[in-house]
Design a protein around this motif. Structure first.
Motif, PDB file in Angstrom:
ATOM      1  N   LEU A  54     -32.851  15.949 -62.588  1.00  0.00           N
ATOM      2  CA  LEU A  54     -33.436  14.635 -62.883  1.00  0.00           C
ATOM      3  C   LEU A  54     -34.888  14.794 -63.299  1.00  0.00           C
ATOM      4  O   LEU A  54     -35.342  14.204 -64.296  1.00  0.00           O
ATOM      5  CB  LEU A  54     -33.347  13.730 -61.653  1.00  0.00           C
ATOM      6  N   SER A 113     -23.130  13.868 -69.800  1.00  0.00           N
ATOM      7  CA  SER A 113     -22.037  14.276 -68.917  1.00  0.00           C
ATOM      8  C   SER A 113     -20.868  14.790 -69.735  1.00  0.00           C
ATOM      9  O   SER A 113     -20.413  14.133 -70.685  1.00  0.00           O
ATOM     10  CB  SER A 113     -21.569  13.095 -68.060  1.00  0.00           C
ATOM     11  N   LYS A 160     -29.300  11.911 -68.172  1.00  0.00           N
ATOM     12  CA  LYS A 160     -28.545  13.132 -68.448  1.00  0.00           C
ATOM     13  C   LYS A 160     -27.333  12.828 -69.323  1.00  0.00           C
ATOM     14  O   LYS A 160     -26.926  11.671 -69.467  1.00  0.00           O
ATOM     15  CB  LYS A 160     -28.065  13.780 -67.135  1.00  0.00           C
ATOM     16  N   ALA A 179     -27.777   6.662 -65.922  1.00  0.00           N
ATOM     17  CA  ALA A 179     -26.915   7.807 -65.616  1.00  0.00           C
ATOM     18  C   ALA A 179     -25.669   7.707 -66.490  1.00  0.00           C
ATOM     19  O   ALA A 179     -25.197   6.613 -66.798  1.00  0.00           O
ATOM     20  CB  ALA A 179     -26.540   7.797 -64.143  1.00  0.00           C
ATOM     21  N   HIS A 219     -25.486   7.889 -57.256  1.00  0.00           N
ATOM     22  CA  HIS A 219     -25.342   8.641 -58.503  1.00  0.00           C
ATOM     23  C   HIS A 219     -26.296   8.136 -59.576  1.00  0.00           C
ATOM     24  O   HIS A 219     -26.886   8.921 -60.332  1.00  0.00           O
ATOM     25  CB  HIS A 219     -23.899   8.538 -58.997  1.00  0.00           C
ATOM     26  N   SER A 220     -26.475   6.824 -59.648  1.00  0.00           N
ATOM     27  CA  SER A 220     -27.324   6.259 -60.696  1.00  0.00           C
ATOM     28  C   SER A 220     -28.773   6.679 -60.535  1.00  0.00           C
ATOM     29  O   SER A 220     -29.522   6.739 -61.505  1.00  0.00           O
ATOM     30  CB  SER A 220     -27.236   4.728 -60.682  1.00  0.00           C
ATOM     31  N   ASN A 252     -28.961  10.975 -61.244  1.00  0.00           N
ATOM     32  CA  ASN A 252     -28.396  11.509 -62.487  1.00  0.00           C
ATOM     33  C   ASN A 252     -28.788  10.700 -63.716  1.00  0.00           C
ATOM     34  O   ASN A 252     -28.112  10.773 -64.750  1.00  0.00           O
ATOM     35  CB  ASN A 252     -26.875  11.611 -62.358  1.00  0.00           C
ATOM     36  N   ARG A 253     -29.894   9.958 -63.585  1.00  0.00           N
ATOM     37  CA  ARG A 253     -30.410   9.261 -64.766  1.00  0.00           C
ATOM     38  C   ARG A 253     -30.747  10.259 -65.872  1.00  0.00           C
ATOM     39  O   ARG A 253     -31.060  11.421 -65.621  1.00  0.00           O
ATOM     40  CB  ARG A 253     -31.698   8.499 -64.404  1.00  0.00           C
TER      41      ARG A 253
END
Length: 396
Positions: free
Chosen positions: A40, A84, A82, A380, A75-76, A79-80
């Motif tokens: 992050l 996937s 990024k 995210a 998760h939000s 994992n902003r």
């Protein structure tokens, strides 16, 4: 030279290009918190972070409640910003794609239990041969060697075994875990330090490096002078709550409507405190005139201040002491602190817009500004939303 971005966000390409890590590609095989927190930080400083997730299920943090729409609060947050992709690392195709992507990245990061990456065929020896310029970062619980190295680790376990819990809480209470996951967060931050140093080294040598960080060594490092004091004296530090072993007054005191916390180190601070609280007759009490004498008479000093402060509100105490030059503050809940920060207009609270029915999710930005500007915070990713980029790495 750094990689050309595979994941493009037209709305933010211009601002992303101005960030310090623009052009750095990170292949992210981390899960839970320590590794995702590291990536992050890298992502919001401008790196292109490609998060590799288990097909269909994704990172376990995607399912931690509460949810806003179908997006987990947990998760939000970590994992902003990024991308996937879904890959089965245990399949032949998944391993081939990971190796192809590793050949095309600047940073490869994983936080598997020691030995797992090697069993999957993606350990440092393999990746460094495919891409000698890659910075390979491994975050583990207990290090890469030694009898404890292959143990699974979570933040709570490392807090307990590192001795950190033994320092937290009041002296007459059992050890208590810290309210924040310090083992995860500190190892993530130390990993970023190591990665950035290795990238700087690569700019001079042209060669990548192996960066290793453990949760245990991270917490032991944060013990700083407490550890050195133990080695010098042989005495294990004791739990003292918010008090300090060598400074009085220091810590938490009750006003009429809430608690305040103050920190004083100088001989002259006592006189300033009692004068600010309209008790000048206490200024020359020989028990409290010097910093050293106050430590000797700690209980009497704390009891007397408790009596003095009890007749004032916490805001009144803080205002008076601040005018007198005494460092102090109100003890707030996290919710109160967040609302105060949001109302201040500082910009530290990000409002991140998600597509569909999810709407806006508010969260705290990474605490770094460049040239007076906060790093942008982007949503995210949905699971596998960037799977199309894998086509670049598939064999014809």
């Amino acid at each position: 030279m750094f990689a050309e971005p595979l994941h493009k966000d037209g709305a933010s390409e211009a601002e992303g290009a101005a960030l310090p890590l623009s052009g750095v590609r990170v292949l992210d095989l981390t899960r839970y918190l320590s590794g995702p927190y590291a990536t992050l930080l890298l992502a919001e400083m401008g790196a292109e972070v490609i998060k590799v997730e288990v097909p269909e299920a994704g990172d376990d943090t995607r399912h931690i409640a509460p949810l806003q729409g179908d997006v987990s609060f947990y998760h939000s947050t970590i994992n902003r910003s990024k991308a996937s992709v879904e890959l089965d690392l245990k399949s032949e195709e998944g391993r081939e794609l990971i190796l192809a992507m590793a050949a095309d990245c600047d940073v490869f990061i994983q936080n598997f239990r020691t030995g797992v990456a090697e069993r999957l065929g993606i350990g440092y020896d393999v990746i460094s041969k495919i891409n000698p310029r890659a910075v390979y970062c491994s975050i583990s619980g207990f290090g890469g060697t030694g009898p404890e190295s292959r143990r699974a680790a979570f933040d709570l376990i490392v807090q307990a075994e590192s001795g950190v819990m033994s320092l937290n809480g009041e002296g007459d209470s059992p050890p208590s875990k810290l309210g924040l996951p310090v083992a995860d967060l500190s190892s993530g931050m130390f990993a970023v330090h190591g990665i950035l140093a290795a990238l700087l080294k690569r700019s001079r040598t042209g060669k990548g490096s192996l960066v290793e960080v453990s949760m245990m060594s991270s917490l032991l490092s944060l013990s700083v002078y407490n550890a050195t004091r133990y080695f010098v004296t042989g005495e294990t530090p004791k739990r003292m709550g918010s008090r300090h072993p060598g400074v009085v007054p220091y810590g938490q005191y009750a006003g009429s409507d809430g608690n305040i916390l103050l920190s004083t180190f100088s001989d002259g601070s006592w006189k300033k405190i009692v004068q600010a609280m309209d008790r000048p007759e206490l200024a020359d009490d020989p028990r409290f005139v010097t910093a050293a004498s106050r430590v000797v008479h700690r209980d009497a000093c704390d009891a007397l201040l408790g009596e003095v402060f009890s007749g004032f509100t916490s805001d009144d105490i803080v205002q008076r002491l601040q005018v007198a030059g005494i460092p102090c503050g109100v003890v707030r809940s996290l919710g109160e602190a967040l609302e105060v920060e949001a109302a201040s207009g500082s910009g530290a609270i990000a409002e991140v817009e998600y597509p569909g029915q999810v709407g806006t999710i508010r969260s705290v930005r990474i605490p770094i500004k460049f040239d007076g500007e906060w790093c942008p915070a982007k949503p995210a990713p949905a699971l596998g939303q960037d799977n199309a980029m894998l086509d670049r790495y598939r064999k014809p």
